[in-house]
Motif scaffolding. Structure first.
Motif, PDB file in Angstrom:
ATOM      1  N   ASN A  35       0.808  -1.225   0.000  1.00  0.00           N
ATOM      2  CA  ASN A  35       0.000   0.000   0.000  1.00  0.00           C
ATOM      3  C   ASN A  35       0.839   1.271   0.000  1.00  0.00           C
ATOM      4  N   GLY A  36       2.063   1.165  -0.533  1.00  0.00           N
ATOM      5  CA  GLY A  36       2.919   2.343  -0.627  1.00  0.00           C
ATOM      6  C   GLY A  36       3.498   2.798   0.689  1.00  0.00           C
ATOM      7  N   GLY A  37       3.430   1.940   1.707  1.00  0.00           N
ATOM      8  CA  GLY A  37       3.882   2.319   3.036  1.00  0.00           C
ATOM      9  C   GLY A  37       5.387   2.344   3.188  1.00  0.00           C
ATOM     10  N   PRO A  38       5.870   2.875   4.305  1.00  0.00           N
ATOM     11  CA  PRO A  38       7.311   2.952   4.556  1.00  0.00           C
ATOM     12  C   PRO A  38       7.902   1.592   4.897  1.00  0.00           C
ATOM     13  N   ILE A  39       9.209   1.536   4.926  1.00  0.00           N
ATOM     14  CA  ILE A  39       9.889   0.334   5.391  1.00  0.00           C
ATOM     15  C   ILE A  39       9.762   0.275   6.910  1.00  0.00           C
ATOM     16  N   THR A  40       9.222  -0.807   7.394  1.00  0.00           N
ATOM     17  CA  THR A  40       9.069  -1.047   8.827  1.00  0.00           C
ATOM     18  C   THR A  40       9.652  -2.416   9.144  1.00  0.00           C
ATOM     19  N   GLY A  41       9.709  -2.728  10.433  1.00  0.00           N
ATOM     20  CA  GLY A  41      10.171  -4.060  10.800  1.00  0.00           C
ATOM     21  C   GLY A  41       9.279  -5.143  10.228  1.00  0.00           C
ATOM     22  N   GLU A  42       7.974  -4.937  10.309  1.00  0.00           N
ATOM     23  CA  GLU A  42       7.025  -5.907   9.765  1.00  0.00           C
ATOM     24  C   GLU A  42       7.189  -6.047   8.254  1.00  0.00           C
ATOM     25  N   ALA A  43       7.402  -4.915   7.568  1.00  0.00           N
ATOM     26  CA  ALA A  43       7.582  -4.956   6.116  1.00  0.00           C
ATOM     27  C   ALA A  43       8.827  -5.743   5.746  1.00  0.00           C
ATOM     28  N   VAL A  44       9.895  -5.571   6.524  1.00  0.00           N
ATOM     29  CA  VAL A  44      11.134  -6.306   6.247  1.00  0.00           C
ATOM     30  C   VAL A  44      10.894  -7.808   6.327  1.00  0.00           C
ATOM     31  N   ILE A  45      10.276  -8.267   7.394  1.00  0.00           N
ATOM     32  CA  ILE A  45      10.018  -9.700   7.577  1.00  0.00           C
ATOM     33  C   ILE A  45       9.190 -10.240   6.412  1.00  0.00           C
ATOM     34  N   GLN A  46       8.142  -9.513   6.054  1.00  0.00           N
ATOM     35  CA  GLN A  46       7.263  -9.949   4.966  1.00  0.00           C
ATOM     36  C   GLN A  46       7.991  -9.950   3.629  1.00  0.00           C
ATOM     37  N   ALA A  47       8.729  -8.877   3.342  1.00  0.00           N
ATOM     38  CA  ALA A  47       9.393  -8.747   2.050  1.00  0.00           C
ATOM     39  C   ALA A  47      10.507  -9.772   1.875  1.00  0.00           C
ATOM     40  N   VAL A  48      11.251 -10.048   2.940  1.00  0.00           N
ATOM     41  CA  VAL A  48      12.322 -11.053   2.857  1.00  0.00           C
ATOM     42  C   VAL A  48      11.746 -12.408   2.480  1.00  0.00           C
ATOM     43  N   ASP A  49      10.682 -12.803   3.135  1.00  0.00           N
ATOM     44  CA  ASP A  49      10.074 -14.103   2.841  1.00  0.00           C
ATOM     45  C   ASP A  49       9.576 -14.178   1.394  1.00  0.00           C
ATOM     46  N   GLN A  50       8.984 -13.095   0.919  1.00  0.00           N
ATOM     47  CA  GLN A  50       8.487 -13.096  -0.454  1.00  0.00           C
ATOM     48  C   GLN A  50       9.625 -13.136  -1.466  1.00  0.00           C
ATOM     49  N   SER A  51      10.719 -12.405  -1.184  1.00  0.00           N
ATOM     50  CA  SER A  51      11.865 -12.433  -2.084  1.00  0.00           C
ATOM     51  C   SER A  51      12.509 -13.814  -2.120  1.00  0.00           C
ATOM     52  N   LEU A  52      12.623 -14.450  -0.961  1.00  0.00           N
ATOM     53  CA  LEU A  52      13.186 -15.801  -0.919  1.00  0.00           C
ATOM     54  C   LEU A  52      12.365 -16.759  -1.778  1.00  0.00           C
ATOM     55  N   LYS A  53      11.058 -16.623  -1.704  1.00  0.00           N
ATOM     56  CA  LYS A  53      10.180 -17.495  -2.485  1.00  0.00           C
ATOM     57  C   LYS A  53      10.371 -17.258  -3.977  1.00  0.00           C
ATOM     58  N   ARG A  54      10.405 -15.989  -4.387  1.00  0.00           N
ATOM     59  CA  ARG A  54      10.570 -15.695  -5.812  1.00  0.00           C
ATOM     60  C   ARG A  54      11.953 -16.105  -6.302  1.00  0.00           C
ATOM     61  N   LEU A  55      12.958 -15.914  -5.473  1.00  0.00           N
ATOM     62  CA  LEU A  55      14.329 -16.245  -5.873  1.00  0.00           C
ATOM     63  C   LEU A  55      14.609 -17.747  -5.787  1.00  0.00           C
ATOM     64  N   GLN A  56      13.719 -18.483  -5.185  1.00  0.00           N
ATOM     65  CA  GLN A  56      13.870 -19.937  -5.033  1.00  0.00           C
ATOM     66  C   GLN A  56      15.210 -20.294  -4.377  1.00  0.00           C
ATOM     67  N   THR A  57      15.492 -19.590  -3.288  1.00  0.00           N
ATOM     68  CA  THR A  57      16.729 -19.830  -2.546  1.00  0.00           C
ATOM     69  C   THR A  57      16.425 -19.779  -1.059  1.00  0.00           C
ATOM     70  N   ASP A  58      17.313 -20.350  -0.264  1.00  0.00           N
ATOM     71  CA  ASP A  58      17.112 -20.388   1.183  1.00  0.00           C
ATOM     72  C   ASP A  58      17.661 -19.148   1.882  1.00  0.00           C
ATOM     73  N   TYR A  59      18.510 -18.387   1.183  1.00  0.00           N
ATOM     74  CA  TYR A  59      19.130 -17.222   1.823  1.00  0.00           C
ATOM     75  C   TYR A  59      19.450 -16.165   0.782  1.00  0.00           C
ATOM     76  N   ILE A  60      19.500 -14.932   1.240  1.00  0.00           N
ATOM     77  CA  ILE A  60      19.894 -13.785   0.420  1.00  0.00           C
ATOM     78  C   ILE A  60      21.234 -13.300   0.951  1.00  0.00           C
ATOM     79  N   ASP A  61      22.207 -13.161   0.065  1.00  0.00           N
ATOM     80  CA  ASP A  61      23.553 -12.784   0.512  1.00  0.00           C
ATOM     81  C   ASP A  61      23.615 -11.337   0.993  1.00  0.00           C
ATOM     82  N   LEU A  62      22.949 -10.441   0.281  1.00  0.00           N
ATOM     83  CA  LEU A  62      22.966  -9.027   0.636  1.00  0.00           C
ATOM     84  C   LEU A  62      21.556  -8.466   0.494  1.00  0.00           C
TER      85      LEU A  62
END
Length: 350
Positions: free
Chosen positions: A99-126
């Protein structure tokens, strides 16, 4: 290929980082596969992406680039350990992203999980913060009068930063990300994050990526000095100034399929008379040096003291071949002197 430490991390990265923001808009899966395979064959081990890609960002292309990289990773699992994959969380301004919101702690947790799923990897290096929650002097907003720093509540910003760092720390402890970094930040932002990390025992920002090229030099010298002395990797993005330093947009040209042919004209803040005057000079310098204009710009960027790894992007394999070859070029002093004179003539074109 030269390799360097990614700031204070334990990761060695190539001094070329393969950018990917055209994948999913100007490039398809096959194109991306060819670019990744060629780059890796040349020794590149560093790929940068973001949840908001492809560019120009739209609801339809959101997450597409990460998914394309994930498709490649799924088919090359044995090579995953040899790659440094960097991605970024989007901040405010995109209504279709949280919804165009700022980066928050909750947003980080949610976004990391979604990126991991799209990247099909268990970890993000950076894992990087794509831009600050506060308005920052980037994207043509560096001119006096465009931002009122005195209107910013620094304690509010610090509280947000601390919340973000705690969420990033949780992700590090869970093994989801290895290291954290910044993008489109300032010296104040870097300093504040480093102070908070030290005070609270939280992950240290190991890198920052900002626009840096022959036409946009606002990070030199103060921000780059900060990076060198704080051991923060400096990663220039758009070293060709969204392609204009290649010379392909001279005389109003808009080659079919090029970025400027598909971008919103109002967003082309780099398209100024001063830009094209400067580019004409750099094209002539490149001819004298027996280089393409793109190679001249990339070779210059590479040799700037404090630059760690330069993020390059291409819409064709041929462009990628040309760009990677630039990193074998050592500019002679005469050419550097002529470039320096041109920089003084055109110190800030947009």
């Amino acid at each position: 290929m030269d390799y360097v430490k990614l700031g204070s991390s334990d990761i060695n990265v190539s001094n070329i980082c393969l950018g990917s923001m055209t994948w999913g808009k100007q490039n398809n899966q096959t194109d991306a596969d060819q670019q990744i395979d060629y780059a890796l064959a040349q020794g590149v081990n560093f790929i940068d992406t973001a949840e908001m890609y492809a560019v120009p960002p739209t609801p339809d292309t959101y997450g597409t680039t990460e998914a394309i990289i994930g498709d490649w990773i799924a088919r090359h699992q044995n090579q995953r350990k040899d790659l440094t994959i960097a991605t970024k969380i989007a901040g405010t301004g995109l209504p279709w992203v949280r919804n165009g919101g700022p980066i928050t702690g909750e947003a980080v947790i949610q976004a990391v999980d979604q990126s991991l799923k799209r990247l099909q990897t268990d970890y993000i290096d950076l894992y990087q913060l794509h831009w600050p929650n506060r308005t920052s002097p980037h994207f043509g907003k560096q001119w006096p009068g465009q931002i009122r720093f005195t209107d910013v509540d620094p304690q509010h910003e610090r509280n947000q930063m601390l919340e973000i760092l705690h969420a990033l720390d949780d992700c590090v402890k869970m093994g989801k990300i290895r290291h954290v970094g910044l993008s489109d930040e300032t010296t104040w932002g870097i300093t504040t994050y480093l102070e908070l990390s030290k005070t609270h025992g939280l992950p240290k920002m190991v890198s920052i990526q900002n626009e840096f090229n022959l036409l946009s030099l606002k990070d030199w010298p103060y921000l780059i000095e900060q990076c060198v002395h704080q051991n923060v990797a400096y990663l220039p993005w758009s070293p060709l100034a969204s392609g204009v330093l290649s010379g392909k947009y001279a005389n109003g040209a808009r080659p079919e399929g090029s970025r400027w042919s598909i971008s919103n004209p109002r967003g082309l803040h780099r398209d100024t008379p001063q830009t094209h005057q400067a580019v004409e000079c750099y094209v002539n310098i490149a001819k004298q040096a027996n280089l393409t204009p793109a190679q001249l710009a990339l070779a210059w960027c590479k040799q700037v003291d404090g630059v760690t790894s330069t993020i390059i992007g291409a819409t064709s394999k041929q462009q990628l071949i040309e760009d990677i070859a630039a990193f074998d070029v050592v500019l002679d002093q005469e050419t550097l002197d002529i470039i320096g004179q041109t920089i003084r003539q055109f110190p800030a074109t947009f």
